[in-house]
Enzyme design. Structure first.
Site, PDB file in Angstrom:
ATOM      1  CD  GLU A   1      50.600 -22.512  40.444  1.00  0.00           C
ATOM      2  OE1 GLU A   1      49.768 -22.983  40.608  1.00  0.00           O
ATOM      3  OE2 GLU A   1      50.511 -23.946  42.159  1.00  0.00           O
TER       4      GLU A   1
ATOM      5  CD  GLU B   1      50.599 -23.998  46.103  1.00  0.00           C
ATOM      6  OE1 GLU B   1      51.175 -22.552  45.246  1.00  0.00           O
ATOM      7  OE2 GLU B   1      49.719 -23.776  45.258  1.00  0.00           O
TER       8      GLU B   1
END
Length: 693
Positions: A249, A338
């Protein structure tokens, strides 16, 4: 409380003593402040030869009474004007202070924290961002352990196996924390050992496995990332199970063009030099939400590459789905590595309506996905309740609200792959049934032309006298009624059958049995899923029949049966030509009963540019259980924006096909299911029509 420290006198013992005192105050009063001044107490720079000008560090710990599992520590560092000659010393001081701050958290609490980096005064030659910010990122990010906040205790063979056997999944994500305290950079061997244990367990259980380089600033450690993924590709590159996620991320202060893309190109090249074809997934800025930015400036010249999409349903909605659609319209492949049912911070209750919309979105676009997280942490995103055992020997009583939702969603998923893997077993004899079956007609379970078998040892036992065995390791046994069935099935096994002459539409009845209720098998024609059937339990010869209506079967087709759960006995598949003049009847010996399903639409509400159809009702008025599928048709093209209590199977301009979710897909005699949809249009819409398929 506070203490003034000369920059030369600063030491760790003073820091720890005052920090502990502040923490004690925080426990008692839920608020405290501790301040240190390294260097002059005055704001201005010290005059004289020493170059350590002025750093003010403010610690403001806050313990929220509403949730004692989280301790939020806010650290602010202020740096005054300095010159280039002091940069090395400033860097050392930043590292000393920030590292000590990160190390002093009491071990019985879990933490989230933010770093506030602010400059005091005017810069003079020295770049604060260049000196302090990278150190703070490296030393104090919260994903330091493996997996970050996702339960390192569950990185073992038993828990990984339960992803398949208990949750019904075919994918596990192995998150490797990188650059925080306890992460890969500070504990390489420990993190590698845990990661390999989980990866090896996934492969042993025939699960896809995402190897996740779990960092917000991976580009700052490119050499380490390349070395890590070269090692992973060397160890596992020949396994079809493996997926590489090279940048989890990137945060909102990281640029796609400047940071992520150049890093990714070099890491991808290193992987492809060893592993030419396994999937690689690349993150993108703003916590992997800027998929449209990446798609507009893609990584070219690389095959089998996708971009990461992350969402948490309590925070993210249609705006992020629009970004994803834009990315896919630009030609990007997406992988949701995710996602959560709750808020983006991992807390809150399950946002069920929005999660349903996201699940439907992932089904509609066939997006691979992994839910966060297999963990017993006391937060909404965890699938397991606190103190759940780690060996995977679980029942549904250990599941949180999110865990129960996710398990039901996975086990009721349609359109998902079988999890990879290859066939096994020997058994000798012929290599599959040599003939095609002409339709209409019955295909016996043992008349498979190809198969994937994973349970060698039961094939063609001595007790089998009622059928001919056709090899390929498939396990057969006598069935009640003088026929033969296929048994001893496991998740991931597959049977394929060949059709001869055919053409037109058929009602396909599948006869199956199990000790347990709800064990599933997926049926496909020429690779296109047409439905999922499931058992009713009661015994290995307690046969039940489920019928898939109005199935198009061309001549020469291949019919595939994939076993999504273990312990299913399959007797036959029977194809009955659709009788447009009346109600089809299940074949003799199928368990009896007729199945008649109808659908109706109560009405439509319209406004300028929008419409809602709330009352679409499906009814089983027959005497046999069935799974429903219906089409809703409009007189003009419309755009569907959402639907509820249903699964969107296919979309055309004027026609939308729906079937049921895990909880309303199968209707017993006399039962009803209802669902609705919403969309946009131009002009005025007439009453839509509902048609049973």
């Amino acid at each position: 409380m506070g203490q003034a420290l000369d920059d030369e006198a600063f030491n760790a013992a003073d820091f720890e003593k005052n920090w502990r005192a502040a923490y004690s105050t925080c426990l008692n009063h839920y608020r405290a402040q501790l301040a240190f001044w390294c260097g002059d107490e005055a704001d201005g720079p010290r005059r004289g030869p020493r170059r350590w000008k002025n750093i003010s560090i403010t610690y403001r710990p806050i313990l929220f009474a509403v949730d004692h599992d989280f301790f939020y520590a806010l650290l602010r560092i202020r740096v005054g004007p300095a010159d280039a000659a002091s940069e090395g010393k400033d860097s050392n001081r930043c590292e000393t202070v920030i590292k000590r701050f990160a190390e002093l958290y009491p071990p019985n609490f879990q933490y989230k924290y933010q770093l506030f980096l602010a400059e005091k005064g005017r810069r003079s030659g020295q770049s604060f961002e260049r000196v302090c910010s990278p150190i703070a990122r490296r030393l104090t990010r919260p994903e330091g352990r493996i997996p970050a906040g996702a339960g390192e205790r569950y990185y073992n063979a038993g828990a990984v196996k339960a992803v398949k056997t208990f949750f019904g999944g075919n994918l596990v994500r192995v998150a490797v924390g990188v650059d925080e305290s306890g992460g890969y950079l500070s504990d390489r061997d420990g993190n590698l050992a845990r990661a390999r244990a989980a990866i090896d367990a996934a492969i042993a259980n025939d699960l896809y496995v995402i190897i996740d380089w779990h960092s917000h600033y991976a580009h700052e450690h490119e050499a380490e990332a390349i070395a890590f993924f070269k090692d992973m590709a060397t160890r596992y590159g020949k396994k079809n199970h493996v997926i590489y996620e090279i940048f989890n991320e990137p945060k909102n202060d990281v640029s796609w063009a400047q940071h992520v893309k150049p890093y990714a190109q070099r890491v991808v090249a290193a992987i492809r030099a060893i592993d030419p074809d396994n999937l690689i997934v690349v993150g993108n800025p703003t916590w992997s939400q800027d998929v449209d930015v990446a798609a507009a400036d893609p990584i070219r010249g690389v095959t089998n590459l996708a971009y990461t999409l992350h969402f948490y349903a309590g925070t993210h909605g249609e705006g992020l789905r629009d970004k994803a659609r834009k990315a896919m319209n630009l030609g990007a492949a997406l992988f949701v590595t995710e996602w959560g049912t709750v808020n983006a911070d991992g807390n809150g209750g399950v946002a069920q309506a929005e999660t349903d919309r996201w699940v439907q979105f992932m089904k509609q676009y066939h997006l691979g996905n992994a839910n966060w997280a297999l963990n017993d942490k006391s937060e909404g995103a965890s699938a397991l309740k606190p103190n759940t055992r780690t060996d995977g020997q679980w029942g549904t009583e250990v599941l949180t609200t999110s865990g129960q939702y996710v398990r039901d969603m996975i086990r009721g998923w349609t359109g998902a792959g079988s999890g990879g893997g290859s066939g096994g077993g020997t058994g000798g004899g012929a290599s599959g049934y040599p003939n095609a079956v002409n339709l209409p007609g019955r295909i016996e379970a043992e008349h498979y032309t190809a198969a994937i078998d994973k349970t060698a040892g039961n094939a063609n036992t001595a007790a089998v006298t009622q059928c001919t065995y056709y090899g390929l390791g498939v396990d057969v046994q006598n069935a009640s009624g003088g026929t033969c069935n296929v048994g001893w099935t496991q998740v991931g096994e597959q049977l394929r059958y060949r059709v001869g002459t055919a053409g037109g539409r058929y009602d396909l009845s599948v006869r199956l049995a199990s000790l347990h209720n709800g064990q599933r098998a997926r049926i496909a024609i020429n690779g296109q899923e047409i439905g999922v059937v499931s058992t009713s339990g009661g015994g290995w010869q307690a046969w039940t029949t489920e019928t898939l209506r109005n199935v198009d079967v061309p001549a020469g087709a291949t019919v595939t049966v994939d076993f999504l759960d273990s312990g299913v006995n399959l007797d036959y598949l029977n194809f009955v030509a659709v009788n447009t003049g009346g109600t089809p009847t299940n074949p003799p010996g199928s368990g009896g009963g007729t199945s008649t399903v109808t659908c109706r639409i109560g009405g439509i509400d319209q406004w300028n540019g929008g419409f809602v159809v709330n009352d679409i009702e499906v009814t089983n008025s027959g005497s046999a259980a069935l799974k429903w599928r219906v089409a809703v048709e409009f007189d003009q093209a419309v755009k569907l924006t959402q639907n509820w209590s249903s699964n969107l199977v296919s979309t055309e301009a004027k026609r939308f096909v729906f079937d049921g979710l895990s909880w309303n897909a199968q209707l017993q005699p006399g039962q009803k299911a209802s669902f609705g949809l919403q969309g946009t249009h131009t002009g005025s819409l007439g009453q839509p029509r509902c048609k049973v398929l």
